[in-house]
Design an enzyme around this catalytic site. Structure first.
Site, mmCIF file in Angstrom:
data_model
loop_
_atom_site.group_PDB
_atom_site.id
_atom_site.type_symbol
_atom_site.label_atom_id
_atom_site.label_comp_id
_atom_site.label_asym_id
_atom_site.label_seq_id
_atom_site.Cartn_x
_atom_site.Cartn_y
_atom_site.Cartn_z
ATOM 1 N N SER A 1 0.590 7.530 -6.915
ATOM 2 C CA SER A 1 1.455 7.118 -5.638
ATOM 3 C C SER A 1 2.098 8.421 -5.075
ATOM 4 C CB SER A 1 2.588 6.156 -6.224
ATOM 5 O OG SER A 1 3.610 6.174 -5.250
ATOM 6 N N TYR B 1 9.596 3.748 -12.391
ATOM 7 C CA TYR B 1 8.211 4.020 -11.489
ATOM 8 C C TYR B 1 7.819 5.402 -11.318
ATOM 9 C CZ TYR B 1 4.719 2.671 -7.738
ATOM 10 O OH TYR B 1 3.569 2.542 -6.949
HETATM 11 P P1 NAI Z 1 -0.312 -5.638 -5.967
HETATM 12 O O1 NAI Z 1 0.989 -6.121 -6.701
HETATM 13 O O2 NAI Z 1 -1.154 -6.281 -5.155
HETATM 14 O O3 NAI Z 1 -1.358 -5.250 -7.424
HETATM 15 C C1 NAI Z 1 -0.823 -5.044 -8.578
HETATM 16 C C2 NAI Z 1 -2.146 -5.547 -9.436
HETATM 17 O O4 NAI Z 1 -1.611 -5.119 -11.097
HETATM 18 C C3 NAI Z 1 -1.848 -7.037 -9.471
HETATM 19 O O5 NAI Z 1 -3.212 -7.614 -9.166
HETATM 20 C C4 NAI Z 1 -1.294 -7.158 -10.931
HETATM 21 O O6 NAI Z 1 -1.705 -8.732 -11.389
HETATM 22 C C5 NAI Z 1 -1.942 -6.373 -11.807
HETATM 23 N N1 NAI Z 1 -1.288 -6.302 -12.907
HETATM 24 C C6 NAI Z 1 0.166 -6.198 -12.983
HETATM 25 N N2 NAI Z 1 0.349 -5.792 -14.326
HETATM 26 C C7 NAI Z 1 -0.727 -5.921 -14.956
HETATM 27 C C8 NAI Z 1 -1.302 -5.889 -16.179
HETATM 28 N N3 NAI Z 1 -0.314 -5.632 -17.433
HETATM 29 N N4 NAI Z 1 -2.456 -5.765 -16.562
HETATM 30 C C9 NAI Z 1 -3.492 -6.109 -15.732
HETATM 31 N N5 NAI Z 1 -3.048 -6.141 -14.434
HETATM 32 C C10 NAI Z 1 -1.754 -6.100 -14.035
HETATM 33 O O7 NAI Z 1 0.056 -4.139 -5.558
HETATM 34 P P2 NAI Z 1 -0.710 -2.940 -5.126
HETATM 35 O O8 NAI Z 1 -0.013 -2.619 -3.793
HETATM 36 O O9 NAI Z 1 -2.213 -3.486 -4.908
HETATM 37 O O10 NAI Z 1 -0.841 -2.093 -6.416
HETATM 38 C C11 NAI Z 1 -1.903 -1.393 -6.872
HETATM 39 C C12 NAI Z 1 -1.483 -0.075 -7.339
HETATM 40 O O11 NAI Z 1 -1.312 0.821 -6.187
HETATM 41 C C13 NAI Z 1 -0.323 0.053 -8.243
HETATM 42 O O12 NAI Z 1 -0.607 0.904 -9.262
HETATM 43 C C14 NAI Z 1 0.756 0.600 -7.348
HETATM 44 O O13 NAI Z 1 1.622 1.471 -8.217
HETATM 45 C C15 NAI Z 1 -0.204 1.508 -6.591
HETATM 46 N N6 NAI Z 1 0.417 1.831 -5.366
HETATM 47 C C16 NAI Z 1 0.764 0.965 -4.317
HETATM 48 C C17 NAI Z 1 1.300 1.492 -3.022
HETATM 49 C C18 NAI Z 1 1.902 0.620 -2.137
HETATM 50 O O14 NAI Z 1 2.249 0.926 -1.334
HETATM 51 N N7 NAI Z 1 1.286 -0.811 -2.041
HETATM 52 C C19 NAI Z 1 1.703 2.795 -2.835
HETATM 53 C C20 NAI Z 1 1.404 3.624 -3.902
HETATM 54 C C21 NAI Z 1 0.731 3.310 -5.101
HETATM 55 C C1 BGC Z 2 5.180 1.866 -3.930
HETATM 56 C C2 BGC Z 2 5.427 1.443 -2.751
HETATM 57 C C3 BGC Z 2 6.214 2.175 -1.668
HETATM 58 C C4 BGC Z 2 5.107 3.395 -1.568
HETATM 59 C C5 BGC Z 2 5.877 4.253 -0.520
HETATM 60 C C6 BGC Z 2 4.656 2.998 -3.431
HETATM 61 O O1 BGC Z 2 4.145 3.651 -4.950
HETATM 62 O O2 BGC Z 2 4.352 0.901 -4.677
HETATM 63 O O3 BGC Z 2 6.409 0.233 -2.843
HETATM 64 O O4 BGC Z 2 6.361 1.577 -0.366
HETATM 65 O O5 BGC Z 2 5.055 4.045 -2.667
HETATM 66 O O6 BGC Z 2 7.197 4.535 -0.893
#
Ligand code: NAI
Ligand code: BGC
Length: 256
Positions: free
Chosen positions: A144, A157
């Site tokens: 991130s 986080y």
């Molecule tokens: P999301 O909430 O759609 O995806 C997260 C996924 O991780 C979900 O499918 C959830 O079921 C799974 N998960 C949670 N705990 C788990 C576990 N213990 N074992 C297996 N799976 C598990 O959100 P998103 O945005 O797709 O997040 C994906 C990655 O991207 C995360 O690591 C998040 O930190 C990172 N990220 C997201 C950003 C954003 O703005 N959406 C920005 C920067 C990083």
């Molecule tokens: C977080 C988001 C956030 C983004 C930018 C990501 O790592 O999961 O919630 O919007 O960073 O701040």
């Protein structure tokens, strides 16, 4: 196609960035194991797998809590057996929950670190064993912008993503001679369920968009495109670093 014949595992593949990544890896020719966390996410993960291949040969859904060692050992072993190896691990699973540090309960701190950092470590270690035996593989950690931008209310986080940064860099050095590349992708604000607390609140959404030079949230597909490139031979000289995909957010001085 950039990834013809490659064998991939995407953790947290039932939604958001993980879902888009699984689909895009498959479009580029990879076979894909779509990990999901619990029964609640099963049907979404199965839908991703069957969108790729209804017959279940090129894709399947696999349950595992990435923070549970036995689950991870089982998941990677199954993936190796079904596909005959593993070339790409996308360590994508991650969670967040806002909490001021003065009031942050230990169990919340531990929950975030267990999934985002320990989970990534366990998957990386187990996938690394398979890749080391093959003398080739790529691990893409979903970090991130908060691996380097402090974010008040999200100390757990930020600590998890900051930890992921040095995990990536250190293991990239350890495993370079084994033919394994390890790198991170740092998304900015992407429109996925993790951000529903902002996306569902017009004012908060507007505020965040004001912090992004490109003026909008990113799309999961825009991160998936970076993963595909990072995992492909086109990035064959890239390891131990972070690729930032954030609409310019990290250049913005008034981030809070
Ligand atoms: P999301 O909430 O759609 O995806 C997260 C996924 O991780 C979900 O499918 C959830 O079921 C799974 N998960 C949670 N705990 C788990 C576990 N213990 N074992 C297996 N799976 C598990 O959100 P998103 O945005 O797709 O997040 C994906 C990655 O991207 C995360 O690591 C998040 O930190 C990172 N990220 C997201 C950003 C954003 O703005 N959406 C920005 C920067 C990083
Ligand atoms: C977080 C988001 C956030 C983004 C930018 C990501 O790592 O999961 O919630 O919007 O960073 O701040």
């Amino acid at each position: 196609m950039l990834l013809e014949g490659r064998r991939a595992l995407v953790t947290g593949g039932s939604s958001g960035i993980g879902r888009a990544t699984a689909l895009r890896l498959a479009e580029e020719g990879a076979r894909v194991a779509v990990n999901y966390f619990s029964e609640q996410e099963r049907s979404d993960a199965e839908a991703v797998a069957s969108q790729i291949d209804p017959a279940g040969t090129r894709a399947y859904a696999v349950q595992a809590d990435v923070g549970a060692e036995a689950d991870v050992v089982r998941m990677i072993g199954e993936c190796r057996d079904r596909f005959g190896g593993l070339d790409i691990l996308v360590n994508n699973a991650g969670i967040e929950k806002q909490a001021p540090t003065l009031e942050m309960p230990l169990d919340l701190w531990e929950r975030i670190l267990r999934t985002n950092l320990t989970g990534a470590f366990l998957c990386l270690r187990e996938a690394g064993k398979v890749m080391a035996a093959q003398r080739q593989g790529v691990i893409v950690n979903m970090s991130s912008v908060h691996e380097f931008i402090p974010w008040p209310g999200f100390a757990h986080y930020c600590a998890s993503k900051g930890g992921l940064k040095l995990l990536t860099e250190t293991v990239a050095r350890e495993w370079a001679r084994l033919g394994i590349r390890v790198l991170s992708i740092a998304p900015g604000a992407i429109a996925t369920p993790i951000n529903s607390f902002v996306l569902d609140d017009a004012e908060a959404r507007h505020r965040v968009e004001g912090e992004i030079p490109l003026g909008r949230f990113g799309r999961p597909e825009e991160i998936a495109a970076a993963v595909v490139w990072a995992a492909s031979d086109q990035a064959g000289y890239v390891t131990g670093t972070t690729l930032v995909v954030d609409g310019g957010m990290s250049t913005y001085p008034k981030f809070s």
